[in-house]
Design an enzyme around this catalytic site. Structure first.
Site, PDB file in Angstrom:
ATOM      1  N   GLY A 488       0.823  -1.217   0.000  1.00  0.00           N
ATOM      2  CA  GLY A 488       0.000   0.000   0.000  1.00  0.00           C
ATOM      3  C   GLY A 488       0.850   1.256   0.000  1.00  0.00           C
ATOM      4  O   GLY A 488       0.371   2.336   0.330  1.00  0.00           O
ATOM      5  N   HIS A 489       2.125   1.128  -0.328  1.00  0.00           N
ATOM      6  CA  HIS A 489       3.023   2.289  -0.354  1.00  0.00           C
ATOM      7  C   HIS A 489       3.236   2.663  -1.816  1.00  0.00           C
ATOM      8  O   HIS A 489       4.051   2.064  -2.495  1.00  0.00           O
ATOM      9  CB  HIS A 489       4.356   1.943   0.311  1.00  0.00           C
ATOM     10  N   ILE A 490       2.488   3.632  -2.275  1.00  0.00           N
ATOM     11  CA  ILE A 490       2.483   3.967  -3.703  1.00  0.00           C
ATOM     12  C   ILE A 490       3.332   5.206  -3.871  1.00  0.00           C
ATOM     13  O   ILE A 490       2.988   6.277  -3.366  1.00  0.00           O
ATOM     14  CB  ILE A 490       1.044   4.186  -4.179  1.00  0.00           C
TER      15      ILE A 490
END
Lengths: 566, 419
Positions: A488-490
């Site tokens: 979830g680290h974009i």
């Protein structure tokens, strides 16, 4: 509509912090958010989640009344239509982008875990130090005071003495709250690892030991929010608001005079011939178009949406870097059964980690990584329901209950996140297909390279060594990760740099080509280290707000000037 | 109440502070135990329950901070040459025992309890005296002169400042307990005036806040809970819903076993089974306190035993007393109207553990074993709630833990474990 001092696109943590800082200083601020706000009661979101039959990160949030179409779609559960346009059929699971986000007021902080480790000094200089990636145009010391401010704004609980100067990351201020108490399993691991601190010394001279994870979760009442009560459902929602989410700052921003429009999907940023941004066009959920003017514009819509908006607007891309260098933190897990109960599901999903592998000369060849000790049993891969399914064939009644209890209380997992390098081929472009609002979907091409994938085998061995030190038997250990899990680290699609030919924004996050357009959020990260990005996003955002404020004349001076004009 | 600058006076005031912190923790815990845990208990909807559970969580947190304050006060006492003190009067406590307008009682969670808690945590610089005048019907001048925990610590602080540092801090520094032993992250080892002031400042800041921040302290938390509670009740009334977040429990329960010592206002538990469970609770509660007291006066012990005993005490608090206390709020009191009981937090005749750690370990293990045996018998009763079974399993686990650590350290215990 009036002309605002600052128009901010996106009401996630970056946009919310910037809005609040500038509104406090008397600036007129408008935030445009594509998604919805609310509901009024947090318990409604919790209820949505509990009532979902197919739970995902978005289950609390993406519930709409009958007849309402979500005009800010996201990539969510597998059985819903895809939002991303990418090749889901190709067999290599490491070759498509898996992370998603929320599009609503507060953004993805609604369902984030809350971990707030800082980037390390060498994370800003990987090209100079290890000849990998690129260097940031700023150093750790340039950001340090903003890290401190961000930790106070979000409310981060941590151990200052433990982390001060670890890998050179000095801390000029203590955390605003003491660390979250270590869990029972943390204490057990610390005890069991005490004789193994020399393990893996080939990486560096740091001991193999647990360190408390700094997290934006209240260890005591803070900022009018309650202390963590150990609900353990942080992902996807904290039922009581002990974990920070950006609605804290959207509320503060509005209380300080900012305007916030939800259901406002920005479709185009408009520049004049000189490149100065004059207005933003947005579409509401009734598909009506609107235009708003401003002096300064901040694009804070997350790395995929920000890149998409710039591409739709045909702006800021002389470098051909917009959308490129999309990154995540490829994750994985290992699980074991410990030979004694470790009592998971009490407290946040993780309270401690092993930071030893976050830096060292090994990074020239293989990725840095960080380990998180799980307080959630078998983690994502083997939750209690999975254990029950396994046991139910051969167990029944009281025996089933006893065996389930024995197994679940002894399950333990470690997760890891690994650094990945920027690649121009990992990119966001515009799909020819459009979403429910008639707006381009993002097309994504993505793959994780061998620099990162090669580290998985070593990480597996590290996890196995810890499980064995805990007393697990080999047959009760699983460290296989055939493909990566999303974090979830974009990050990375509008990276910062000194050279306009290879970057989108400068060290002050101002677009090289557009003097009044700034980009906030993880899209500006040139590299990603092995730290969850949110506290770095927050630090950069507060720094940016301060820089933007300096672009205006002081409010009193402006008023005096206006009064003097005839 | 002002300190006259004598050590004996400061120690007396600190002992009074210990009694108050301890008594408040019990009062808060009683309210927390009484809060319902499931909508199936009736008269509470799922939405209302989410609030109730959060309030319970905050009460437990505040109670845990009161226990931290007690521990910190013990470090202060030891630093001045005193010893850790956990005595206090049993409930209900007369309002004349302390110069306070409201007595300390054990009552279920509700509006009245919350208002009492707000008053207990009153800051010295409270901003809204009118609200308190209206709510408690106490004349304004009495509120402004009210005895508060904060004023007590202010007196202690003044006393500490009056005596020369070298003369005052005579306690053995080796007896000071830090976070590495007792898990209270913020506990300060008190060795001089600076650390003493820091310790007192932490206590008062957590309780009554500062002049600029009364939001994140106990006072602010209780104000917020009371506001939410009131709004929830109004909303329920408007929708024609019931809203009863607390179980119907008696106030100030007392096991029949101790009926000879009954205080005015106490309610004897008339149900035999419930009374036995209540006695068990009191025995384990007393054991937990004595173990913690021992940690704060033993100094370092071989093989980390000091920390092990602290761990055992904390485990008794959280893994045994909590489910036992909750179980009592589900058991009949023997009074009418289906009133349940609750834990009495009774302290009766007992002595502190001896200085010799071998003897102390022996006594702890013996007490744990006896309590575990009694718990097993009670949990076999058909009337035993699930929480009692849970407490039994956990008590056995704590007994095993202490026995094992003793065995690892001392040969004479090893053979006992094997047998």
């Amino acid at each position: 509509m009036k002309k605002y001092d600052v128009v901010i696109i996106g009401a996630g943590v970056a946009g919310a912090l910037i809005a609040n800082e500038l509104a406090k200083k008397g600036r007129s601020v408008l935030i445009l958010e594509a998604g919805v706000r609310g509901p009024k009661e947090r318990t409604d979101l919790v209820g949505n989640y509990l009532n979902s039959t197919n739970r995902s990160l978005g289950s609390p949030y993406n519930v709409f009344p009958a007849g309402v179409i979500n005009k800010a779609p996201i990539e969510d559960a597998p059985n819903l239509p895809h939002y991303y346009d990418q090749d889901y059929n190709q067999p290599d699971q490491n070759k498509y982008f898996k992370s998603n986000y929320e599009r609503r007021v507060g953004g993805s902080t609604w369902h984030w875990l809350g971990n707030c480790p800082r980037l390390l000094p060498n994370d800003f200089e990987t090209a100079s130090k290890y000849k990998i990636g690129v260097d940031w145009p700023i150093k750790y010391r340039d950001l340090e005071e903003w890290y401190c401010r961000a930790e106070h704004e979000l409310g981060v609980a941590g151990d200052h003495d433990e982390l001060d100067n670890y890998f050179g990351a000095f801390r000029s201020q203590p955390f605003p709250m003491p660390k979250i108490w270590p869990s029972y399993s943390d204490l057990l691991i610390t005890q069991k690892l005490s004789g193994s601190s020399d393990l893996w010394s080939e990486f560096n001279d740091k001991p193999l030991a647990l360190m408390s994870t700094p997290q934006a979760r209240n260890s005591e009442p803070y900022d009018g929010r309650p202390v963590c009560a150990g609900n353990s459902s942080c992902v996807p929602i904290c039922p009581i608001g002990a974990k920070y989410d950006a609605s804290v700052h959207t509320k503060k921003a509005e209380a300080n005079g900012a305007d916030l429009l939800d259901k406002a999907i920005v479709t185009r940023i408009i520049a004049d011939e000189s490149g100065k941004i004059t207005s933003v066009e947005y579409q509401d959920w009734e598909d009506k178009k609107h235009n708003v003017k401003g002096e300064i514009f901040v694009l804070a819509a997350n790395a995929i949406e920000s890149a998409k908006i710039l591409l739709m607007s045909d702006l800021a891309n002389e470098s051909d870097q917009v959308g490129r260098n999309l990154m995540d933190h490829p994750q994985g897990e290992g699980q074991c059964i410990v030979n004694e109960p470790v009592f998971p599901f009490r407290g946040p999903p993780t309270t401690s980690g092993i930071d030893k592998f976050r830096d060292g000369t090994f990074r020239a060849k293989t990725a840095a990584f960080r380990l998180s000790m799980g307080n959630d049993g078998g983690g994502r891969s083997n939750p209690p329901q999975g254990v029950l399914k396994e046991l139910i064939n051969d167990n029944f009644g009281v025996v089933l209950r006893q065996n389930l209890k024995a197994r679940v209380t002894s399950q333990f997992r470690i997760s890891f996140l690994a650094e990945m390098l920027p690649s121009p081929d990992n990119r966001v472009t515009l799909s020819p297909d459009k979403d429910a609002a008639g707006i381009f979907r993002p097309r994504i091409t993505f793959s994780v390279d061998t620099y990162t994938l090669n580290s998985f085998a070593v990480i597996g061995e590290v996890m196995k060594s810890i499980f064995l030190a805990l007393g697990s038997k080999l047959e009760d250990i699983n460290v296989k990760n055939p493909s990566f899990l999303p974090a979830g680290h974009i990050m990375g699609t509008c990276r910062m740099g000194n050279d306009p030919k290879t970057s989108v924004v400068d060290k002050n996050l101002r677009c090289h080509q557009h003097p009044n357009l700034y980009i906030a959020g993880a899209s500006v990260f040139p590299t990603v280290g092995s730290a969850n990005p949110t506290i770095t996003i927050a630090a950069l955002s507060l720094r940016l707000a301060s820089f933007i404020e300096k672009q205006f004349k002081p409010v009193t001076q402006w008023h005096q000037t206006e009064k003097g004009q005839k | 109440m002002a300190s006259n600058g004598k050590r004996s006076e400061i120690i007396s005031l600190l002992s009074e502070a210990c009694e108050l912190e301890h008594g408040l923790a019990c009062s808060y815990l009683y309210a927390a135990f009484s809060i319902k845990q499931s909508a199936s208990e009736g008269d509470i909807t799922w939405d209302q329950l989410q609030y109730a559970r959060r309030w319970a969580g905050q009460l437990y947190f505040i109670a845990s901070q009161e226990m931290f304050h007690l521990s910190q006060a013990w470090n202060l006492l030891t630093a001045l040459g005193g010893t850790p003190y956990y005595g206090r009067p049993n409930f209900p406590q007369s309002h004349r025992y302390y110069p306070i307008d409201l007595p300390l009682v054990l009552e279920p969670f509700g509006e009245r309890a919350l208002k009492r808690f707000i008053f207990y945590e009153l800051p010295e610089h409270v901003s809204d005296v009118e609200f308190l005048v209206k709510e408690f019907h106490i004349p304004k001048e009495r509120i402004q002169k009210a005895f508060t925990v904060g004023k007590l610590y202010e007196s202690i602080l003044n006393g500490i400042k009056q005596i020369p540092e070298s003369k005052l801090f005579i306690g053995d520094p080796a007896l000071q307990v830090g976070p590495e032993v007792c898990h209270f992250n913020e506990i300060v080892k008190v060795t001089n005036r600076e650390t003493a002031l820091r310790a007192i400042h932490t206590i008062t800041e957590q309780g009554e806040g500062t002049k600029t921040d009364q939001l994140d302290c106990h006072y602010g938390l209780y104000l917020e809970i009371e506001r939410e509670y009131r709004n929830m009740r109004i909303a329920a009334t408007e929708k024609g819903l019931k809203f009863e977040p607390a179980r119907k429990v008696i106030e100030n329960p007392m096991p029949a076993f101790y009926a000879g010592q009954i205080l005015a206002g106490a309610n004897v538990i008339k149900n035999d089974f419930s009374s036995h469970v209540s006695v068990l609770f009191d025995n384990i509660y007393s054991l937990m306190l004595r173990m913690l007291q021992y940690v704060f006066q033993s100094g370092p012990l071989p093989d980390g035993l000091q920390k092990n005993i602290a761990d055992g005490s904390i485990q008794l608090m959280t893994r045994v007393l909590k489910p036992l206390g909750e179980a009592l709020t589900l058991l009949p009191s023997g009074h009418g109207n289906d009133l349940k009981c609750g834990p009495s937090f009774g302290l009766y005749r007992h002595v502190s553990f001896p200085a010799n750690f071998r003897e102390t370990l022996y006594l702890i293990i013996e007490a744990l074993t006896q309590s575990a045996d009694q718990c097993k018998v009670l949990s076999n009763n058909a009337a035993a709630p699930a929480q009692l079974l849970n407490a039994t399993a956990n008590l056995v686990s704590v007994q095993t833990y202490i026995s094992n650590v003793a065995a690892m350290s001392l040969a004479e215990f090893a053979s006992a474990v094997k047998s």
